[in-house]
Design a protein around this motif. Structure first.
Motif, PDB file in Angstrom:
ATOM      1  N   PHE A  10       0.836  -1.209   0.000  1.00 42.46           N
ATOM      2  CA  PHE A  10       0.000   0.000   0.000  1.00 42.46           C
ATOM      3  C   PHE A  10       0.874   1.264   0.000  1.00 42.46           C
ATOM      4  O   PHE A  10       0.840   2.072  -0.936  1.00 42.46           O
ATOM      5  N   VAL A  11       1.676   1.428   1.036  1.00 42.33           N
ATOM      6  CA  VAL A  11       2.493   2.643   1.142  1.00 42.33           C
ATOM      7  C   VAL A  11       3.565   2.682   0.039  1.00 42.33           C
ATOM      8  O   VAL A  11       3.824   3.727  -0.553  1.00 42.33           O
ATOM      9  N   GLY A  12       4.167   1.517  -0.245  1.00 43.13           N
ATOM     10  CA  GLY A  12       5.209   1.472  -1.275  1.00 43.13           C
ATOM     11  C   GLY A  12       4.684   1.950  -2.622  1.00 43.13           C
ATOM     12  O   GLY A  12       5.278   2.818  -3.262  1.00 43.13           O
ATOM     13  N   ASN A  13       3.547   1.412  -3.047  1.00 47.91           N
ATOM     14  CA  ASN A  13       2.981   1.843  -4.327  1.00 47.91           C
ATOM     15  C   ASN A  13       2.573   3.312  -4.291  1.00 47.91           C
ATOM     16  O   ASN A  13       2.675   4.018  -5.301  1.00 47.91           O
ATOM     17  N   ALA A  14       2.105   3.772  -3.116  1.00 52.36           N
ATOM     18  CA  ALA A  14       1.730   5.193  -2.985  1.00 52.36           C
ATOM     19  C   ALA A  14       2.960   6.088  -3.169  1.00 52.36           C
ATOM     20  O   ALA A  14       2.884   7.134  -3.809  1.00 52.36           O
ATOM     21  N   ILE A  15       4.087   5.651  -2.603  1.00 52.45           N
ATOM     22  CA  ILE A  15       5.326   6.432  -2.768  1.00 52.45           C
ATOM     23  C   ILE A  15       5.667   6.539  -4.260  1.00 52.45           C
ATOM     24  O   ILE A  15       5.921   7.619  -4.783  1.00 52.45           O
ATOM     25  N   PHE A  16       5.652   5.380  -4.928  1.00 54.61           N
ATOM     26  CA  PHE A  16       6.043   5.387  -6.341  1.00 54.61           C
ATOM     27  C   PHE A  16       5.067   6.220  -7.179  1.00 54.61           C
ATOM     28  O   PHE A  16       5.481   6.948  -8.079  1.00 54.61           O
ATOM     29  N   MET A  17       3.774   6.119  -6.852  1.00 52.41           N
ATOM     30  CA  MET A  17       2.772   6.936  -7.559  1.00 52.41           C
ATOM     31  C   MET A  17       3.109   8.418  -7.392  1.00 52.41           C
ATOM     32  O   MET A  17       3.202   9.169  -8.375  1.00 52.41           O
ATOM     33  N   LEU A  64       8.673   5.129   5.495  1.00 51.55           N
ATOM     34  CA  LEU A  64       7.368   5.685   5.877  1.00 51.55           C
ATOM     35  C   LEU A  64       7.438   7.184   6.183  1.00 51.55           C
ATOM     36  O   LEU A  64       6.404   7.826   6.330  1.00 51.55           O
ATOM     37  N   THR A  65       8.649   7.721   6.315  1.00 52.66           N
ATOM     38  CA  THR A  65       8.737   9.135   6.680  1.00 52.66           C
ATOM     39  C   THR A  65       9.373  10.003   5.593  1.00 52.66           C
ATOM     40  O   THR A  65       8.714  10.890   5.047  1.00 52.66           O
ATOM     41  N   THR A  66      10.655   9.761   5.265  1.00 53.15           N
ATOM     42  CA  THR A  66      11.305  10.698   4.331  1.00 53.15           C
ATOM     43  C   THR A  66      10.619  10.784   2.956  1.00 53.15           C
ATOM     44  O   THR A  66      10.450  11.893   2.453  1.00 53.15           O
ATOM     45  N   PRO A  67      10.186   9.666   2.360  1.00 48.41           N
ATOM     46  CA  PRO A  67       9.512   9.846   1.068  1.00 48.41           C
ATOM     47  C   PRO A  67       8.221  10.644   1.214  1.00 48.41           C
ATOM     48  O   PRO A  67       7.886  11.466   0.361  1.00 48.41           O
ATOM     49  N   PHE A  68       7.528  10.435   2.333  1.00 47.07           N
ATOM     50  CA  PHE A  68       6.268  11.164   2.533  1.00 47.07           C
ATOM     51  C   PHE A  68       6.511  12.638   2.850  1.00 47.07           C
ATOM     52  O   PHE A  68       5.680  13.486   2.531  1.00 47.07           O
ATOM     53  N   LEU A  69       7.654  12.941   3.461  1.00 44.71           N
ATOM     54  CA  LEU A  69       7.982  14.349   3.667  1.00 44.71           C
ATOM     55  C   LEU A  69       8.241  15.009   2.317  1.00 44.71           C
ATOM     56  O   LEU A  69       7.804  16.128   2.054  1.00 44.71           O
ATOM     57  N   GLY A  70       8.962  14.273   1.449  1.00 47.07           N
ATOM     58  CA  GLY A  70       9.171  14.787   0.099  1.00 47.07           C
ATOM     59  C   GLY A  70       7.838  15.010  -0.610  1.00 47.07           C
ATOM     60  O   GLY A  70       7.615  16.059  -1.230  1.00 47.07           O
ATOM     61  N   LEU A  71       6.940  14.052  -0.472  1.00 43.87           N
ATOM     62  CA  LEU A  71       5.625  14.174  -1.112  1.00 43.87           C
ATOM     63  C   LEU A  71       4.839  15.336  -0.498  1.00 43.87           C
ATOM     64  O   LEU A  71       4.145  16.065  -1.204  1.00 43.87           O
ATOM     65  N   MET A  72       4.961  15.501   0.820  1.00 43.16           N
ATOM     66  CA  MET A  72       4.288  16.622   1.487  1.00 43.16           C
ATOM     67  C   MET A  72       4.775  17.953   0.912  1.00 43.16           C
ATOM     68  O   MET A  72       3.973  18.857   0.651  1.00 43.16           O
ATOM     69  N   TYR A  73       6.109  18.046   0.696  1.00 43.65           N
ATOM     70  CA  TYR A  73       6.668  19.304   0.193  1.00 43.65           C
ATOM     71  C   TYR A  73       6.202  19.604  -1.233  1.00 43.65           C
ATOM     72  O   TYR A  73       6.276  20.740  -1.681  1.00 43.65           O
ATOM     73  N   TYR A  74       5.731  18.600  -1.942  1.00 42.87           N
ATOM     74  CA  TYR A  74       5.192  18.861  -3.289  1.00 42.87           C
ATOM     75  C   TYR A  74       3.673  19.054  -3.254  1.00 42.87           C
ATOM     76  O   TYR A  74       3.144  20.039  -3.766  1.00 42.87           O
ATOM     77  N   GLY A 127      -2.732   7.688  10.081  1.00 38.20           N
ATOM     78  CA  GLY A 127      -2.856   9.135   9.945  1.00 38.20           C
ATOM     79  C   GLY A 127      -1.901   9.700   8.909  1.00 38.20           C
ATOM     80  O   GLY A 127      -2.320  10.212   7.870  1.00 38.20           O
ATOM     81  N   TRP A 128      -0.629   9.563   9.176  1.00 35.65           N
ATOM     82  CA  TRP A 128       0.387  10.184   8.311  1.00 35.65           C
ATOM     83  C   TRP A 128       0.427   9.525   6.928  1.00 35.65           C
ATOM     84  O   TRP A 128       0.162  10.164   5.914  1.00 35.65           O
ATOM     85  N   ASN A 129       0.720   8.212   6.870  1.00 33.72           N
ATOM     86  CA  ASN A 129       0.873   7.554   5.572  1.00 33.72           C
ATOM     87  C   ASN A 129      -0.470   7.406   4.856  1.00 33.72           C
ATOM     88  O   ASN A 129      -0.579   7.698   3.670  1.00 33.72           O
ATOM     89  N   GLY A 130      -1.469   6.941   5.595  1.00 37.26           N
ATOM     90  CA  GLY A 130      -2.770   6.705   4.981  1.00 37.26           C
ATOM     91  C   GLY A 130      -3.390   7.998   4.454  1.00 37.26           C
ATOM     92  O   GLY A 130      -3.752   8.103   3.274  1.00 37.26           O
TER      93      GLY A 130
END
Lengths: 726, 59
Positions: A67-74, A213-223, A351-354
């Motif tokens: 779930f999270v892995g594919n979300a990161i790549f998306m 679960l954190t750094t890629p999502f922080l990158g995604l948050m910044y975009y 919360g964060w990843n989902g």
């Protein structure tokens, strides 16, 4: 200079989006099932492929890597192309990445229920799949760096730094933690043993949270936060400080998972210090995300995607405050091994990843289908159901964790344990477990509503597989002057190397003394290697995932030594490839399960184990442990016993050639002794007769009993010498 | 710090050196951050909005 025309690859984004939603539903459904097993054993469904120990790793792997892995790549494939103003480097590599990752997930979904596991949390997949993960991860990195190198935008936006740090650090973590010696096609032993294995595993486990679960999502948050709020990030300067501080500090904090364990004190203290320091960059990132909405909070009222973002980032802030608090030894003493940790993890995950994933999906799908969302009402419904689900998950689990942790420690007025029967503490929290399962149903329902909404959205639009855009080619003129960071922002390779150096420092400092300084792992002469039968029993323990519920780590508290026996020493685990300390006590600790000497606390005879495995409720009324009747009917596979001993010998376990040559003979001899003892017992006879079982000395249960009787047994040989040690 | 890790011979060198490296990186990044021109910071933060197509925020 003329603008160049090019197109973005939206098809690969769509594929990862579909995979995110599908695997999300699968992983969460398994989550609801295992949550139900923790208040009603009937939900183990009466077969070995769906018992808790086997499918709990399926849940964690499915939600984290699928779930999270594919979300990161998306999220990365969508944002990377637009930030760099170019198409992905290679459509072929994109496809290999996508299908390779899905095949790995399918391999996990097949092998884990079959009991094929390394037992190391979040790294349970066996060595051929580990190699596949490495190859596909390299494909991802190759594609990402190829894209970066052919970019039209000279400067790399902060989101891309986080993507780069994620790529290189996950590669490092995965490779180092996956050093294992294959015994057969789907069986291996960890290269490390005992306390060293624990240190490497939790360096990996903690940083899987940090860098997957954190750094890629922080990158995604910044975009995605600026895109959704339609305004730039609050402080670009803060993002620089956030990035370097976070990646430097995170890598050190792993040992906070091993407080009060046999890990050397200095390593534990180091983990605590860096965990506390970690609050600063974590909250810097959270505030940077939330303050992006400064002056635009009215948008949150009308846009449910921003609601997801705000709650997601707030959950990140809560989890990253709670994490350092849990690393304080006094708090950890109560919370560790309890549902409190489970609540902490799920605040971050749900919360964060989902929620960030949902916000991205609601942003991306209408964009790539060139349409508007099918139903804003459904998005709002999803948001409120999901939020309620998180609250109903976290609150009962906090109560459950605190309550059980305190009950374990409670003494009565005459100095005895107030709840000497572990099950008394389990019974108190079953209602909380029911709330947890209900909350899971709510959260899952929200995801299903989202999936329906996104399918309807896609149907009302049409996929823009190749989205046209244009940009000026990247200037080849060198910019002079400017500051140091401006220089590195233009140099992805140097950024990667510098990030790698930063993360290696923390890992190397923790590992080097543990591996190089002998005094870190004490030697206990009485500790002997496992016999061939015990080794086979240990592999059954691993196969059934017993370590998901039972620890083998008695902490140096009176409440634990009175309940379980003498506290655990690092020298007891020198032959444990892999270590099996566990991280959660759904059932009691088994570290002294075989100790029969003075003050033996939890030893049980062979016939008790036989009866308990066949039907736990007959020996332990109210237990939520699954039954393991197949252990009594299945034959022990002895075909690999010799190879297993040879592998252990290669890893440094002192088996001699005679031990290896006689492995099967010794195994059968020990098995026959246990069998002869069992067959005389009336309880065993009754089970065998009533259920028409063909029971003999070659059944798996005998190996498992041999292993359980080995646990902590050797320590009794030299009680005085052991007692002198600090 | 020395008192806590003193019983592991040589470990204090690793740790203190690493902490100094972190401190150095942190100070250098902090100084650079404050010296960064506002124009540069503003330009970098606008990178997600530079696409020429209509990648706006409507849903």
């Amino acid at each position: 200079m003329q603008k160049e025309n090019f197109s973005y690859d939206n098809r690969i984004v769509k594929n990862f989006a579909i995979a995110t939603a599908v695997w999300g539903i699968v992983g969460m459904t398994v989550g609801v099932l295992i949550a139900s097993q923790l208040f009603e054993p009937m939900f183990n469904l009466g077969n070995q492929y769906t018992s808790f120990g086997r499918i709990r790793p399926l849940h964690t792997n499915a939600v984290i890597f699928a779930f999270v892995g594919n979300a990161i790549f998306m999220g990365v494939y969508y944002s990377l192309q637009r930030l760099l103003k170019t198409r992905m480097f290679s459509d072929t590599l994109s496809k290999i990445h996508f299908w390779g990752w899905q095949l790995i997930i399918v391999a996990a979904a097949i092998t884990l229920p079959l009991g094929i596991t390394t037992s190391k949390e979040y790294a349970e997949l066996e060595w051929p799949i580990d190699i596949a993960i490495t190859l596909i991860w390299v494909v991802f990195g190759w594609n990402m760096f190829g894209t970066i190198l052919k970019r039209r935008e000279k400067h790399l936006y902060v989101a891309i730094w986080f993507y780069i740090a994620t790529f290189i650090t996950v590669a490092l973590l995965h490779v180092v933690n996956s050093f294992e010696l294959p015994v057969s096609f789907l069986k291996s032993y960890s290269w490390y043993a005992g306390v060293q294995d624990a240190l490497v595993q939790w360096w990996y486990g903690h940083n899987a949270v940090a860098f997957f679960l954190t750094t890629p999502f922080l990158g995604l948050m910044y975009y995605y936060m600026p895109k959704l709020a339609n305004r730039p990030i609050y402080s670009y300067r803060l993002s620089i400080l956030h990035f370097w501080s976070l990646i430097f500090l995170y890598i050190w904090a792993g040992p906070h998972h091993l407080l009060y364990s046999s890990l050397p004190d200095w390593a534990q203290t180091l983990g605590v210090i860096f965990s506390i320091m970690l609050i600063a960059p974590s909250w810097g990132g959270m505030l940077n995300g939330l303050l992006t909405l400064r002056g635009a909070w009215d948008k949150v009222r009308d846009d449910a995607r921003l609601k997801f973002m705000v709650v997601g980032i707030t959950a990140y802030g809560m989890a990253t405050f709670e994490g350092p608090m849990l690393s304080l030894k006094s708090v950890n003493a109560i919370a560790h091994f309890t549902d409190w940790i489970v609540a902490h993890v799920h605040v971050g995950a749900l919360g964060w990843n989902g929620f960030l994933t949902f916000a991205m999906l609601y942003y991306i799908i209408p964009k790539i289908y060139n349409t508007k969302i099918y139903s804003k009402k459904m998005v709002n419904t999803h948001f409120w159901i999901g939020t309620l689900g998180i609250l109903l998950y976290a609150l009962p689990m906090y109560v459950s964790g605190f309550q059980q942790g305190m009950m374990w420690k409670q003494f009565n007025e005459v100095g005895q344990l107030a709840y000497p029967n572990f099950l008394d503490t389990t019974q108190q929290i079953l209602s909380n477990h029911m709330w947890r399962a209900l909350s899971g149903v709510l959260y899952l329902s929200g995801v299903i509503i989202m999936a329906v909404n996104l399918v309807k959205t896609a149907k009302q639009g049409s996929l823009v597989a190749n989205e046209e855009d244009s940009a000026y080619p990247m200037s080849t003129e060198e910019e002079h002057g400017g500051h140091w960071h401006r220089w590195i922002e233009r140099r992805p390779v140097q950024l990667l190397v510098f990030s790698l150096i930063v993360v290696i420092i923390g890992g190397a400092v923790e590992f080097a003394p543990s591996f190089l300084v002998k005094s870190n792992v004490e030697t206990i002469p009485s500790i002997k290697p496992y016999s061939p039968l015990e080794l086979e029993g240990r592999d059954i323990y691993i196969r059934e995932g017993c370590n998901n519920c039972h620890t083998q780590m008695i902490r140096p508290f009176r409440s634990e030594t009175v309940r379980y026996g003498d506290y655990s020493k690092s020298g007891e685990y020198v032959y444990d490839h892999p270590f099996l300390w566990g991280s959660k006590r759904t059932g009691p600790d088994l570290g002294r399960g075989g100790y029969v000497g003075e003050n033996a606390k939890i030893y049980k005879p062979a016939n008790w184990h036989f009866q308990h495995m066949f039907d736990p409720r007959t020996t332990s009324p109210g237990s939520i442990m699954p039954a393991y009747p197949w252990l009594i009917t299945q034959d022990l596979d002895q075909s690999k016993t010799v190879r297993k001993l040879e592998a252990m010998q290669t890893l440094g376990v002192p088996y001699d050639e005679k031990d290896i040559a006689n492995a099967n003979r010794d195994l059968n001899k020990q098995a026959l002794e246990i069998y002869n003892e069992l067959k005389e017992q009336k309880t065993v006879q009754a089970i065998v007769l009533e259920n028409e079982i063909e029971f003999d000395e070659n059944k798996e249960i005998i190996a498992l009993i041999a292993y359980l009787h080995k646990l902590g047994r050797d320590i009794e040989v030299q009680p005085k010498e052991i007692a002198k040690q600090p | 710090m020395n008192k806590i890790i003193g019983f592991v011979e040589g470990a204090d060198v690793y740790l203190v050196t690493s902490l100094l490296i972190f401190l150095l990186v942190f100070v250098v990044v902090s100084v650079q951050m404050f010296l960064m021109k506002k124009d540069t910071s503003d330009k970098m933060s606008m990178l997600p909005f530079h696409n020429s197509n209509s990648d706006n925020n409507e849903n």
